[in-house]
Write a protein that holds these residues in place. Sequence first.
Motif, PDB file in Angstrom:
ATOM      1  N   LEU A 197       2.299 -15.566  -5.163  1.00  0.00           N
ATOM      2  CA  LEU A 197       2.238 -14.165  -4.738  1.00  0.00           C
ATOM      3  C   LEU A 197       1.382 -13.278  -5.642  1.00  0.00           C
ATOM      4  CD1 LEU A 197       3.066 -11.885  -2.854  1.00  0.00           C
ATOM      5  CD2 LEU A 197       5.238 -11.712  -4.107  1.00  0.00           C
ATOM      6  N   PRO A 198       1.579 -13.257  -6.964  1.00  0.00           N
ATOM      7  CA  PRO A 198       0.741 -12.373  -7.806  1.00  0.00           C
ATOM      8  C   PRO A 198      -0.752 -12.677  -7.676  1.00  0.00           C
ATOM      9  CG  PRO A 198       2.648 -13.146  -9.027  1.00  0.00           C
ATOM     10  CD  PRO A 198       2.594 -13.962  -7.759  1.00  0.00           C
ATOM     11  N   LYS A 199      -1.094 -13.962  -7.662  1.00  0.00           N
ATOM     12  CA  LYS A 199      -2.498 -14.363  -7.539  1.00  0.00           C
ATOM     13  C   LYS A 199      -3.071 -13.920  -6.202  1.00  0.00           C
ATOM     14  CE  LYS A 199      -3.301 -18.511  -6.192  1.00  0.00           C
ATOM     15  NZ  LYS A 199      -3.409 -20.000  -6.125  1.00  0.00           N
ATOM     16  N   VAL A 200      -2.312 -14.139  -5.135  1.00  0.00           N
ATOM     17  CA  VAL A 200      -2.775 -13.758  -3.800  1.00  0.00           C
ATOM     18  C   VAL A 200      -2.957 -12.243  -3.709  1.00  0.00           C
ATOM     19  CG1 VAL A 200      -2.145 -13.688  -1.366  1.00  0.00           C
ATOM     20  CG2 VAL A 200      -1.765 -15.775  -2.679  1.00  0.00           C
ATOM     21  N   LYS A 201      -2.031 -11.506  -4.265  1.00  0.00           N
ATOM     22  CA  LYS A 201      -2.125 -10.048  -4.227  1.00  0.00           C
ATOM     23  C   LYS A 201      -3.377  -9.562  -4.956  1.00  0.00           C
ATOM     24  CE  LYS A 201       0.561  -5.856  -5.217  1.00  0.00           C
ATOM     25  NZ  LYS A 201       1.846  -5.331  -5.770  1.00  0.00           N
ATOM     26  N   ARG A 202      -3.676 -10.159  -6.097  1.00  0.00           N
ATOM     27  CA  ARG A 202      -4.886  -9.776  -6.835  1.00  0.00           C
ATOM     28  C   ARG A 202      -6.139 -10.088  -6.019  1.00  0.00           C
ATOM     29  NH1 ARG A 202      -2.100 -12.358 -11.114  1.00  0.00           N
ATOM     30  NH2 ARG A 202      -3.490 -14.173 -10.928  1.00  0.00           N
ATOM     31  N   ALA A 203      -6.151 -11.236  -5.356  1.00  0.00           N
ATOM     32  CA  ALA A 203      -7.321 -11.626  -4.554  1.00  0.00           C
ATOM     33  C   ALA A 203      -7.513 -10.662  -3.391  1.00  0.00           C
ATOM     34  CB  ALA A 203      -7.145 -13.054  -4.039  1.00  0.00           C
ATOM     35  N   ILE A 204      -6.421 -10.261  -2.751  1.00  0.00           N
ATOM     36  CA  ILE A 204      -6.502  -9.313  -1.635  1.00  0.00           C
ATOM     37  C   ILE A 204      -7.021  -7.969  -2.116  1.00  0.00           C
ATOM     38  CG2 ILE A 204      -5.106  -8.014   0.027  1.00  0.00           C
ATOM     39  CD1 ILE A 204      -3.349 -10.531   0.282  1.00  0.00           C
ATOM     40  N   SER A 206      -8.905  -7.481  -4.722  1.00  0.00           N
ATOM     41  CA  SER A 206     -10.311  -7.676  -5.075  1.00  0.00           C
ATOM     42  C   SER A 206     -11.205  -7.625  -3.846  1.00  0.00           C
ATOM     43  CB  SER A 206     -10.486  -9.011  -5.795  1.00  0.00           C
ATOM     44  OG  SER A 206     -11.838  -9.261  -6.101  1.00  0.00           O
ATOM     45  N   ALA A 207     -10.677  -8.085  -2.713  1.00  0.00           N
ATOM     46  CA  ALA A 207     -11.438  -8.084  -1.461  1.00  0.00           C
ATOM     47  C   ALA A 207     -11.381  -6.733  -0.754  1.00  0.00           C
ATOM     48  CB  ALA A 207     -10.910  -9.173  -0.533  1.00  0.00           C
ATOM     49  N   GLY A 208     -10.646  -5.773  -1.318  1.00  0.00           N
ATOM     50  CA  GLY A 208     -10.552  -4.434  -0.741  1.00  0.00           C
ATOM     51  C   GLY A 208      -9.654  -4.337   0.477  1.00  0.00           C
ATOM     52  N   LEU A 209      -8.661  -5.244   0.567  1.00  0.00           N
ATOM     53  CA  LEU A 209      -7.824  -5.302   1.770  1.00  0.00           C
ATOM     54  C   LEU A 209      -6.356  -4.982   1.510  1.00  0.00           C
ATOM     55  CD1 LEU A 209      -9.297  -8.602   3.271  1.00  0.00           C
ATOM     56  CD2 LEU A 209      -9.790  -6.263   4.006  1.00  0.00           C
ATOM     57  N   LEU A 210      -6.041  -4.535   0.309  1.00  0.00           N
ATOM     58  CA  LEU A 210      -4.635  -4.331  -0.044  1.00  0.00           C
ATOM     59  C   LEU A 210      -3.946  -3.311   0.861  1.00  0.00           C
ATOM     60  CD1 LEU A 210      -2.396  -5.160  -1.989  1.00  0.00           C
ATOM     61  CD2 LEU A 210      -3.142  -3.330  -3.533  1.00  0.00           C
ATOM     62  N   ALA A 211      -4.645  -2.272   1.261  1.00  0.00           N
ATOM     63  CA  ALA A 211      -4.031  -1.214   2.076  1.00  0.00           C
ATOM     64  C   ALA A 211      -3.623  -1.712   3.455  1.00  0.00           C
ATOM     65  CB  ALA A 211      -4.987  -0.028   2.205  1.00  0.00           C
ATOM     66  N   ARG A 212      -4.247  -2.785   3.939  1.00  0.00           N
ATOM     67  CA  ARG A 212      -3.942  -3.329   5.271  1.00  0.00           C
ATOM     68  C   ARG A 212      -2.936  -4.472   5.236  1.00  0.00           C
ATOM     69  NH1 ARG A 212      -9.790  -4.881   7.054  1.00  0.00           N
ATOM     70  NH2 ARG A 212      -8.635  -6.274   8.447  1.00  0.00           N
ATOM     71  N   ALA A 213      -2.631  -4.983   4.073  1.00  0.00           N
ATOM     72  CA  ALA A 213      -1.848  -6.213   3.955  1.00  0.00           C
ATOM     73  C   ALA A 213      -0.344  -5.958   4.077  1.00  0.00           C
ATOM     74  CB  ALA A 213      -2.150  -6.895   2.634  1.00  0.00           C
ATOM     75  N   GLN A 224      15.268 -11.316   7.418  1.00  0.00           N
ATOM     76  CA  GLN A 224      13.831 -11.072   7.320  1.00  0.00           C
ATOM     77  C   GLN A 224      13.549  -9.759   6.587  1.00  0.00           C
ATOM     78  OE1 GLN A 224      12.212 -10.744  11.307  1.00  0.00           O
ATOM     79  NE2 GLN A 224      12.423  -8.547  11.293  1.00  0.00           N
ATOM     80  N   ARG A 225      12.364  -9.698   5.993  1.00  0.00           N
ATOM     81  CA  ARG A 225      11.926  -8.492   5.295  1.00  0.00           C
ATOM     82  C   ARG A 225      10.438  -8.302   5.556  1.00  0.00           C
ATOM     83  NH1 ARG A 225      12.707  -7.476  -1.175  1.00  0.00           N
ATOM     84  NH2 ARG A 225      12.097  -9.689  -1.219  1.00  0.00           N
ATOM     85  N   VAL A 226      10.052  -7.072   5.896  1.00  0.00           N
ATOM     86  CA  VAL A 226       8.650  -6.733   6.140  1.00  0.00           C
ATOM     87  C   VAL A 226       8.318  -5.487   5.326  1.00  0.00           C
ATOM     88  CG1 VAL A 226       6.896  -6.122   7.838  1.00  0.00           C
ATOM     89  CG2 VAL A 226       8.780  -7.642   8.492  1.00  0.00           C
ATOM     90  N   VAL A 227       7.371  -5.606   4.407  1.00  0.00           N
ATOM     91  CA  VAL A 227       6.980  -4.467   3.569  1.00  0.00           C
ATOM     92  C   VAL A 227       5.476  -4.503   3.327  1.00  0.00           C
ATOM     93  CG1 VAL A 227       9.210  -4.295   2.372  1.00  0.00           C
ATOM     94  CG2 VAL A 227       7.416  -5.759   1.446  1.00  0.00           C
ATOM     95  N   PRO A 228       4.856  -3.343   3.081  1.00  0.00           N
ATOM     96  CA  PRO A 228       3.446  -3.345   2.680  1.00  0.00           C
ATOM     97  C   PRO A 228       3.273  -4.157   1.395  1.00  0.00           C
ATOM     98  CG  PRO A 228       4.156  -1.127   3.267  1.00  0.00           C
ATOM     99  CD  PRO A 228       5.393  -1.958   3.185  1.00  0.00           C
ATOM    100  N   LEU A 229       2.254  -4.982   1.336  1.00  0.00           N
ATOM    101  CA  LEU A 229       2.050  -5.814   0.156  1.00  0.00           C
ATOM    102  C   LEU A 229       1.900  -4.958  -1.103  1.00  0.00           C
ATOM    103  CD1 LEU A 229       1.612  -8.607  -1.098  1.00  0.00           C
ATOM    104  CD2 LEU A 229      -0.825  -8.370  -0.564  1.00  0.00           C
ATOM    105  N   ALA A 230       1.317  -3.795  -0.958  1.00  0.00           N
ATOM    106  CA  ALA A 230       1.114  -2.922  -2.121  1.00  0.00           C
ATOM    107  C   ALA A 230       2.429  -2.541  -2.800  1.00  0.00           C
ATOM    108  CB  ALA A 230       0.368  -1.657  -1.702  1.00  0.00           C
ATOM    109  N   GLU A 231       3.529  -2.615  -2.061  1.00  0.00           N
ATOM    110  CA  GLU A 231       4.830  -2.250  -2.618  1.00  0.00           C
ATOM    111  C   GLU A 231       5.575  -3.441  -3.210  1.00  0.00           C
ATOM    112  OE1 GLU A 231       7.098  -0.198   0.328  1.00  0.00           O
ATOM    113  OE2 GLU A 231       5.512   1.268   0.751  1.00  0.00           O
TER     114      GLU A 231
END
Length: 252
Positions: A197-204, A206-213, A224-231
């Motif tokens: 998870l931490p590595k994937v979040k950093r890659a996202i 870096s690609a400028g996609l964190l706000a959409r993830a 189940q749990r659904v949250v913005p990745l940024a959180e």
Amino acid sequence: MSSLDDIAGSARAGTLYGIGVGPGDVRYLTLRAAGLVRSVDVVAYFAKRGLEGNARRIVTPLIDMGRHELRLEYPLTEEVPVADISYRTQIADFYRRAADSISAHLRDGRSVGLLAEGDPFFYGSFMHMWRRLERDHPVEVVPGVTGMSGCWTRANAPITWGDDILSVLPGTLAEDVLADRLARCDAAVIMKVGRNLPKVKRAIASAGLLARALYVERGTMEDQRVVPLAECDWERGPYFSMILIPGQGRAL
């Protein structure tokens, strides 16, 4: 009028069925899958040591007491890195022994339904059995709702619009490789998140996609749990977690 059992069909002797049981909610099984779970002679499933096995848990409402079950328990999970030769040796030997156990039932004329989370031909252990057995035994593969489909539905996130191209990436890829592929995609699903998870979040990011993830954990299941990745500020997710990056193509 035909009954549901007539529509779903029954199992044939000596046949291996790869049964896709969907993402977690038993109601998402197809009629064919549900019919086979109820009619095969042997219900087989993979499981981690000490755990029930998620595919088996999903179909619990369909299995009567006394059914013949074949539990195929992995010899290891995360104790040894996947790239380690020891892991590859042990898991290959496990798959060989599992195939031998299934083959014995098939040779004796029993039908075997091997449960597969999601779809049998999508990142599933069933494929290792199919590769070893399909030349010697009749095999039918029953497609299932994939985990990613269940997740984006429960997240209320349309994943592709218009000409969007969907990329499905394993979180086990190197961070720079993930970032490069993500920077060139329209929409993405990242699986095998877990400890990555931490590595994937950093890659996202870096690609400028964190706000959409979006981070989805145990999609379609009760917890189940659904949250913005940024959180997401935790270090790892469970096995059943993935990240969705919906496309932004033209919506008419």
